[in-house]
Motif scaffolding. Structure first.
Motif, PDB file in Angstrom:
ATOM      1  N   PHE B 126     -11.117   1.140   0.796  1.00  0.00           N
ATOM      2  CA  PHE B 126     -11.875   2.260   1.319  1.00  0.00           C
ATOM      3  C   PHE B 126     -10.897   3.061   2.165  1.00  0.00           C
ATOM      4  O   PHE B 126     -10.142   2.490   2.950  1.00  0.00           O
ATOM      5  CB  PHE B 126     -13.027   1.722   2.163  1.00  0.00           C
ATOM      6  CG  PHE B 126     -13.941   2.776   2.699  1.00  0.00           C
ATOM      7  CD1 PHE B 126     -14.866   3.404   1.879  1.00  0.00           C
ATOM      8  CD2 PHE B 126     -13.887   3.139   4.046  1.00  0.00           C
ATOM      9  CE1 PHE B 126     -15.717   4.360   2.391  1.00  0.00           C
ATOM     10  CE2 PHE B 126     -14.737   4.100   4.539  1.00  0.00           C
ATOM     11  CZ  PHE B 126     -15.651   4.716   3.710  1.00  0.00           C
ATOM     12  N   ASN B 127     -10.896   4.375   1.999  1.00  0.00           N
ATOM     13  CA  ASN B 127      -9.872   5.159   2.681  1.00  0.00           C
ATOM     14  C   ASN B 127     -10.370   5.693   4.015  1.00  0.00           C
ATOM     15  O   ASN B 127     -11.350   6.404   4.078  1.00  0.00           O
ATOM     16  CB  ASN B 127      -9.445   6.314   1.790  1.00  0.00           C
ATOM     17  CG  ASN B 127      -7.958   6.331   1.635  1.00  0.00           C
ATOM     18  OD1 ASN B 127      -7.241   5.870   2.531  1.00  0.00           O
ATOM     19  ND2 ASN B 127      -7.478   6.846   0.523  1.00  0.00           N
ATOM     20  N   VAL B 128      -9.688   5.271   5.107  1.00  0.00           N
ATOM     21  CA  VAL B 128     -10.015   5.795   6.431  1.00  0.00           C
ATOM     22  C   VAL B 128      -8.772   6.469   6.985  1.00  0.00           C
ATOM     23  O   VAL B 128      -7.769   5.802   7.267  1.00  0.00           O
ATOM     24  CB  VAL B 128     -10.457   4.668   7.385  1.00  0.00           C
ATOM     25  CG1 VAL B 128     -10.875   5.256   8.719  1.00  0.00           C
ATOM     26  CG2 VAL B 128     -11.591   3.872   6.785  1.00  0.00           C
ATOM     27  N   PHE B 129      -8.782   7.764   7.096  1.00  0.00           N
ATOM     28  CA  PHE B 129      -7.630   8.542   7.601  1.00  0.00           C
ATOM     29  C   PHE B 129      -6.337   8.143   6.891  1.00  0.00           C
ATOM     30  O   PHE B 129      -5.314   7.906   7.522  1.00  0.00           O
ATOM     31  CB  PHE B 129      -7.474   8.381   9.111  1.00  0.00           C
ATOM     32  CG  PHE B 129      -8.680   8.825   9.876  1.00  0.00           C
ATOM     33  CD1 PHE B 129      -9.112  10.139   9.823  1.00  0.00           C
ATOM     34  CD2 PHE B 129      -9.401   7.913  10.639  1.00  0.00           C
ATOM     35  CE1 PHE B 129     -10.235  10.544  10.528  1.00  0.00           C
ATOM     36  CE2 PHE B 129     -10.524   8.317  11.338  1.00  0.00           C
ATOM     37  CZ  PHE B 129     -10.949   9.635  11.290  1.00  0.00           C
ATOM     38  N   GLY B 130      -6.405   8.013   5.613  1.00  0.00           N
ATOM     39  CA  GLY B 130      -5.205   7.738   4.848  1.00  0.00           C
ATOM     40  C   GLY B 130      -4.771   6.286   4.841  1.00  0.00           C
ATOM     41  O   GLY B 130      -3.735   5.947   4.276  1.00  0.00           O
ATOM     42  N   VAL B 131      -5.543   5.396   5.518  1.00  0.00           N
ATOM     43  CA  VAL B 131      -5.205   3.979   5.503  1.00  0.00           C
ATOM     44  C   VAL B 131      -6.224   3.258   4.636  1.00  0.00           C
ATOM     45  O   VAL B 131      -7.436   3.390   4.857  1.00  0.00           O
ATOM     46  CB  VAL B 131      -5.212   3.383   6.921  1.00  0.00           C
ATOM     47  CG1 VAL B 131      -4.760   1.928   6.882  1.00  0.00           C
ATOM     48  CG2 VAL B 131      -4.319   4.190   7.842  1.00  0.00           C
ATOM     49  N   GLY B 132      -5.743   2.504   3.663  1.00  0.00           N
ATOM     50  CA  GLY B 132      -6.655   1.783   2.790  1.00  0.00           C
ATOM     51  C   GLY B 132      -7.159   0.510   3.444  1.00  0.00           C
ATOM     52  O   GLY B 132      -6.371  -0.338   3.854  1.00  0.00           O
ATOM     53  N   ILE B 133      -8.463   0.388   3.577  1.00  0.00           N
ATOM     54  CA  ILE B 133      -9.044  -0.826   4.146  1.00  0.00           C
ATOM     55  C   ILE B 133      -9.954  -1.443   3.094  1.00  0.00           C
ATOM     56  O   ILE B 133     -10.811  -0.766   2.537  1.00  0.00           O
ATOM     57  CB  ILE B 133      -9.847  -0.508   5.424  1.00  0.00           C
ATOM     58  CG1 ILE B 133      -8.873  -0.066   6.522  1.00  0.00           C
ATOM     59  CG2 ILE B 133     -10.632  -1.722   5.890  1.00  0.00           C
ATOM     60  CD1 ILE B 133      -9.527   0.634   7.649  1.00  0.00           C
ATOM     61  N   PRO B 134      -9.769  -2.751   2.803  1.00  0.00           N
ATOM     62  CA  PRO B 134     -10.598  -3.382   1.778  1.00  0.00           C
ATOM     63  C   PRO B 134     -12.083  -3.257   2.106  1.00  0.00           C
ATOM     64  O   PRO B 134     -12.483  -3.509   3.251  1.00  0.00           O
ATOM     65  CB  PRO B 134     -10.156  -4.845   1.812  1.00  0.00           C
ATOM     66  CG  PRO B 134      -8.803  -4.822   2.417  1.00  0.00           C
ATOM     67  CD  PRO B 134      -8.776  -3.674   3.362  1.00  0.00           C
ATOM     68  N   ILE B 135     -12.864  -2.888   1.116  1.00  0.00           N
ATOM     69  CA  ILE B 135     -14.306  -2.742   1.323  1.00  0.00           C
ATOM     70  C   ILE B 135     -14.910  -4.069   1.767  1.00  0.00           C
ATOM     71  O   ILE B 135     -15.823  -4.111   2.579  1.00  0.00           O
ATOM     72  CB  ILE B 135     -14.982  -2.246   0.029  1.00  0.00           C
ATOM     73  CG1 ILE B 135     -14.520  -0.832  -0.260  1.00  0.00           C
ATOM     74  CG2 ILE B 135     -16.502  -2.291   0.121  1.00  0.00           C
ATOM     75  CD1 ILE B 135     -15.074  -0.248  -1.523  1.00  0.00           C
ATOM     76  N   TYR B 136     -14.332  -5.161   1.238  1.00  0.00           N
ATOM     77  CA  TYR B 136     -14.835  -6.492   1.559  1.00  0.00           C
ATOM     78  C   TYR B 136     -14.870  -6.727   3.063  1.00  0.00           C
ATOM     79  O   TYR B 136     -15.820  -7.281   3.607  1.00  0.00           O
ATOM     80  CB  TYR B 136     -13.958  -7.537   0.855  1.00  0.00           C
ATOM     81  CG  TYR B 136     -14.370  -8.946   1.130  1.00  0.00           C
ATOM     82  CD1 TYR B 136     -15.581  -9.446   0.651  1.00  0.00           C
ATOM     83  CD2 TYR B 136     -13.558  -9.801   1.867  1.00  0.00           C
ATOM     84  CE1 TYR B 136     -15.967 -10.732   0.900  1.00  0.00           C
ATOM     85  CE2 TYR B 136     -13.939 -11.092   2.120  1.00  0.00           C
ATOM     86  CZ  TYR B 136     -15.135 -11.553   1.639  1.00  0.00           C
ATOM     87  OH  TYR B 136     -15.520 -12.831   1.886  1.00  0.00           O
ATOM     88  N   ARG B 137     -13.809  -6.271   3.745  1.00  0.00           N
ATOM     89  CA  ARG B 137     -13.752  -6.493   5.199  1.00  0.00           C
ATOM     90  C   ARG B 137     -14.790  -5.645   5.925  1.00  0.00           C
ATOM     91  O   ARG B 137     -15.395  -6.094   6.901  1.00  0.00           O
ATOM     92  CB  ARG B 137     -12.359  -6.159   5.718  1.00  0.00           C
ATOM     93  CG  ARG B 137     -11.339  -7.096   5.124  1.00  0.00           C
ATOM     94  CD  ARG B 137     -10.037  -7.048   5.842  1.00  0.00           C
ATOM     95  NE  ARG B 137      -9.151  -8.030   5.242  1.00  0.00           N
ATOM     96  CZ  ARG B 137      -7.919  -8.229   5.616  1.00  0.00           C
ATOM     97  NH1 ARG B 137      -7.405  -7.517   6.592  1.00  0.00           N
ATOM     98  NH2 ARG B 137      -7.195  -9.138   5.032  1.00  0.00           N
TER      99      ARG B 137
END
Lengths: 323, 277
Positions: B126-137
């Motif tokens: 999932f993209n937050v301000f250009g940083v990819g964060i796993p949706i799972y987390r």
């Protein structure tokens, strides 16, 4: 003169020390020297632990920290300061005393579960420091060898010499614990176990009593650790690993908490189990766990406690018969 | 920076899910339940087995674990914990520790001792301000917060919740009203255990699954409970997320020290506010 005082002391009902020494000496030809050395060092550790749990009623599940402090203290002393084994043992013990005094200021304020787990937390911190934090000096996960000197005729690379040293120290520790627990101070410590508020009410400084008992317990644990370093000539982080705390708790309970002979019996029984059973029983931790459950629910006096209560009952029955 | 915050919130969520049961057992039964760590590890291992059974369907396996853990929790409560009520605190610690030992050895017996790696069940970022964060987390954080909401609601609105709150305050007084407290405590224990297993399930894809995974988490749980206050469900929530954040920040600076800093916080909070058990 020295001999004379010794004789007087032995007359004062201290001849059981001689008996203990003889039992350990007799064990040597039956088993191996190395096994008996292990037995004795572990018994020293159990004696120190018992001072805390059996006499003062404080359960620590992080006592490996103090054993490890002694083991690493001695090894570091040998590696970086002086290769004299006697000085190393003394230094290791002093390290244990210092850490007991410093951490004790915090730890002995707590009680019950907090006491048990705060020790565990500090043990984790110590393990981390040894394995990762100070890995440059301690050798990290690989551990460190200790190359110590011969002193006069004492060469601790020979098991018989180590045996004699450990035997003497064990007897001294037993004597010390015996004298301590029968002194007014020892009675204060026992009263802390029974009812601390009441002891406080009678005007005793229980904090000081707890701190000193804790420090003595950590010092004895560190002494055992330093002896391990001399015996094995190396240390690894397993000497400070919290997962091994169960060993000393097991030994203290199975022998019988709150008794010197109970500690010795527990230490001996545990090392025998460790050395003999893994060949027979595959599931080692499960075995320990089941025995611990049995001890907690059905056998809380331990081996020595059961023996004494059985003989007490018998003598009472005898008196009643006579009357 | 964003990934540090996201990781901290994830760890905080996991810690909350695991600690809440521990906190209630501690607060109501006055027992430090070491076997909680076993339930947590068992959850992760059951997930592995259920995933084989259900064809890698993560949702179904999770449900299976949460329900499948109930008989284990029930047995532990009935056979051991119940006998420890009102007894020596030391024996409670030793007995539950013995269960932990037996359980770890059983796990090694059944599943083997080597660590098992699980893959991320969702896998997308999932993209937050250009940083990819796993949706799972993100999902873990949401689950943790919704569990907190449900617990809050149950405790405030339902009769069971009120009895449990009263039991936390004064067990004897509740008993004297003719309420069978132990029945409710057992229910709370089992729900707490299910949540611990859920924590194990959710954490398994992030770390490796190994037999001793519970030992480490146990101390973290204890830290959360001590910092948050035993039996204090709101305090537990705050403490879990703060400690998770602290671990994440420390982990960024010096990876190996992440757990240690929690123990230091634990020691400090015990000095300031020693608990009386």
């Amino acid at each position: 003169m020295m001999k004379h005082t010794l004789l007087i002391k032995l007359k004062d009902k201290d001849w059981d020390l001689l008996l203990i020494a003889m039992i350990f000496v007799v064990m040597v030809p039956i088993f191996t020297v190395n096994l008996v050395i292990d037995l004795m060092i572990f018994s020293i550790f159990v004696l120190g632990y018992n001072l805390l749990y059996g006499y003062m009623g404080r359960l620590s599940v992080g006592h490996m920290l103090y054993l490890g402090t002694g083991a690493y203290g001695a090894a570091m002393f040998i590696a970086y300061i002086n290769p004299n084994p006697f000085l190393a043992i003394m230094f290791g013990m002093l390290c244990g005393m210092a850490i007991g005094l410093i951490l004790g200021l915090i730890i002995v304020r707590t009680n019950g579960a907090s006491f048990a787990l705060i020790n565990l937390a500090f043990n984790q911190v110590g393990f981390f420091l040894v394995q990762t934090g100070f890995a440059k000096w301690t050798g990290g996960e690989d551990g460190k060898s200790a190359y110590f000197d011969k002193v006069l005729f004492m060469d601790f690379y020979q098991p018989t010499h180590v045996f004699l040293l450990v035997l003497v120290i064990l007897i001294l520790v037993v004597l010390f614990v015996k004298k301590l627990t029968r002194s007014p101070f020892g009675i204060l410590v026992k009263s802390i176990k029974e009812n601390e508020t009441r002891a406080k009410f009678l005007g005793y400084n229980t904090f000081r009593g707890k701190l000193w008992t804790f420090t003595l317990s950590t010092s004895i644990a560190a002494l055992a650790g330093a002896l391990y370093t001399i015996n094995y000539a190396y240390v690894t982080p397993s000497f400070i690993a919290q997962s091994r705390n169960v060993e000393v708790i097991f030994a203290t309970l199975i022998g019988g908490a709150g008794s010197i002979y109970g500690s010795l019996v527990g230490g001996v029984v545990f090392i025998f189990i460790v050395n003999l059973l893994p060949n027979i029983i595959q599931r080692w931790e499960m075995f320990l766990g089941i025995i611990l459950l049995i001890v907690v629910f059905r056998f809380d006096k331990g081996i020595w406690g059961s023996i004494t209560s059985w003989s007490n009952k018998r003598s009472i029955a005898k008196i009643q018969k006579g009357a | 920076m964003i990934s540090v915050i996201a990781y901290g919130l994830t760890i905080g969520g996991i810690l909350y899910i695991i600690s809440i049961g521990f906190s209630f057992t501690f607060g109501t039964m006055k027992i430090v339940n070491f076997s909680h760590a076993l339930i947590y590890a068992l959850g992760a291992y059951l997930l592995i087995s259920f995933q084989k059974l259900f064809d890698n369907n993560f949702l179904l396996s999770t449900l299976g674990v949460v329900i499948g853990i109930i008989p284990f929790a029930f047995l532990i409560e009935r056979l051991v914990i119940r006998r420890l009520y009102g007894g020596s605190i030391h024996f409670a610690i030793i007995a539950t520790y013995a269960i932990l030992l037996i359980g770890i050895d059983s796990i090694k017996w059944i599943w083997g001792a080597s660590p098992i790696q699980l893959s991320d069940p969702i896998g997308a970022n999932f993209n937050v301000f250009g940083v990819g964060i796993p949706i799972y987390r993100m999902l873990i954080i949401i689950i943790a917060l919704s569990i907190a909401g449900i617990i809050e609601m149950v405790l405030q609105r339902s009769l069971i919740g009120k009895i449990v709150i009263a039991g936390l305050e004064d067990t004897e007084a509740v008993k004297s009203l003719g309420i069978n407290v132990n029945k409710y405590f057992t229910t709370v224990f089992i729900i707490g255990s299910s949540l611990a297993a859920l924590g194990g399930v959710l954490y398994a894809p992030i770390t490796a699954v190994e037999p001793y995974m519970g030992n480490q988490i146990l101390l973290l749980c204890f830290a959360v409970v001590v910092v948050g206050g035993m039996g204090n469900w709101r305090g537990t929530l705050v403490a879990a997320f703060s400690l998770g954040m602290l671990m994440s920040i420390t982990g960024r600076i010096w990876g190996a020290a992440a757990d240690v800093v929690v123990f230091i916080v634990l020691a400090i909070s015990l000095i300031i506010k020693p608990i009386d058990i």
